[in-house]
Scaffold this motif. Structure first.
Motif, PDB file in Angstrom:
ATOM      1  N   ARG A 174      -6.023   1.404   0.500  1.00  0.00           N
ATOM      2  CA  ARG A 174      -5.388   0.657  -0.596  1.00  0.00           C
ATOM      3  C   ARG A 174      -5.715  -0.825  -0.584  1.00  0.00           C
ATOM      4  N   GLN A 213       2.251   1.941  -3.442  1.00  0.00           N
ATOM      5  CA  GLN A 213       1.208   2.494  -4.321  1.00  0.00           C
ATOM      6  C   GLN A 213       0.907   3.958  -3.981  1.00  0.00           C
ATOM      7  N   SER A 214       1.156   4.329  -2.729  1.00  0.00           N
ATOM      8  CA  SER A 214       0.781   5.679  -2.273  1.00  0.00           C
ATOM      9  C   SER A 214       1.923   6.677  -2.389  1.00  0.00           C
ATOM     10  N   ALA A 267       0.845  -1.211   0.000  1.00  0.00           N
ATOM     11  CA  ALA A 267       0.000   0.000   0.000  1.00  0.00           C
ATOM     12  C   ALA A 267       0.873   1.250   0.000  1.00  0.00           C
TER      13      ALA A 267
END
Ligand code: AKG
Length: 277
Positions: free
Chosen positions: A82, A55-56, A52
């Motif tokens: 996420r 992805q962030s 997560a």
């Protein structure tokens, strides 16, 4: 997408918080709660949190090209949105209940979560006060800071000016070189006690008040300092005036749909613990 159905350890049970921890938090504005999560619980959640976080991530510049704030850590927000495992971690009733007990309130909401990864060679986190940023009409805010890996003093653990939450707001200093210099001067002039910088194991939790001055030294090792944070405030808190650009940014990012004077209870601010429920 990872799924919470993969026999994830449950983080909703009660934790026996000692009265001494509550007293220490109220006196000093920070406290370490050892073993709030077990090593096995961290191991089970860490891969999904890392996924997560990746992805962030929004700043991909190399360390050398960033300013002081950027060199302090790689910052990633709202991992809970996420995947289900990150959501289970951030929404942990166990963590939220401890936050409520430290604050002495019946129920807490989520403000947001952040992963703060201090890279090998990453710089110090400058002195700052979190609540300068937050348009929340309360002094009762609290951050959980929990490492996902063993953290030694050389890796940049949290450091505090103990008791400085009682001084409240001492100036509009966004985190950076100016806040470091200003608060270093205040800490020295007022003889505030420097605390923290202790080794933490994965699952140990450092909690701090939104007004306590804090910083973190540089990461002088070749290991990544992986830490997750979750920020809570009491249910029933209202949105404060948006009196500077940082607070406008925070309202837009974390309190979407809420105007000053409204209850701070937007769609991304679930109640995570309520003793009345
Ligand atoms: O992780 C760090 O270096 C600083 C964290 C921090 O300032 C916070 O969680 O309020």
């Amino acid at each position: 997408m990872l799924s919470a159905s993969m026999a994830l350890p449950d983080l909703s049970d009660d934790f026996a918080l000692s009265p001494a921890s509550v007293d220490a938090f109220r006196e000093r504005g920070h406290v370490v709660v050892r073993g709030l999560a077990s090593a096995a619980e961290i191991a089970a959640h860490r891969p999904a949190l890392l996924e997560a976080g990746a992805q962030s991530r929004y700043d991909h510049r190399p360390l050398e090209e960033r300013d002081t704030y950027g060199r302090a850590f790689v910052q990633m927000f709202n991992l809970w949105r996420r995947n289900d495992v990150a959501r289970a971690f951030v929404h942990s009733r166990r963590f939220a209940k401890v936050a409520a007990e430290l604050l002495g309130v019946p129920a807490v909401r989520l403000y947001h979560d952040q992963a703060l990864f201090k890279e090998p060679g990453g710089g110090p986190t400058p002195w700052h006060q979190d609540q300068f940023y937050w348009p929340l009409e309360t002094d009762q805010t609290i951050t959980l800071w929990m490492p996902l890996v063993p953290v030694t003093p050389e890796m940049g653990p949290m450091a505090f000016a103990a008791g400085s939450q009682r001084l409240g707001h001492l100036g509009d200093f966004p985190i950076g070189d100016e806040s470091e210099a200003a608060f270093e001067r205040i800490v020295a002039e007022r003889g505030l006690r420097r605390a923290g910088e202790t080794s933490l194991a994965p699952g140990d939790a450092s909690f701090h008040s939104g007004w306590v001055r804090h910083r973190a030294p540089a990461n002088r090792t070749d290991r990544l300092r992986e830490a997750m944070t979750v920020i809570y405030y009491p249910d029933g808190t209202r949105v404060a005036p948006l009196d500077h650009p940082n607070r406008r940014f925070d309202r837009d990012a974390w309190l979407r749909g809420c105007e000053p004077g409204d209850l701070a209870a937007g769609p991304h601010n679930p109640v995570l613990y309520d003793e009345r429920a």
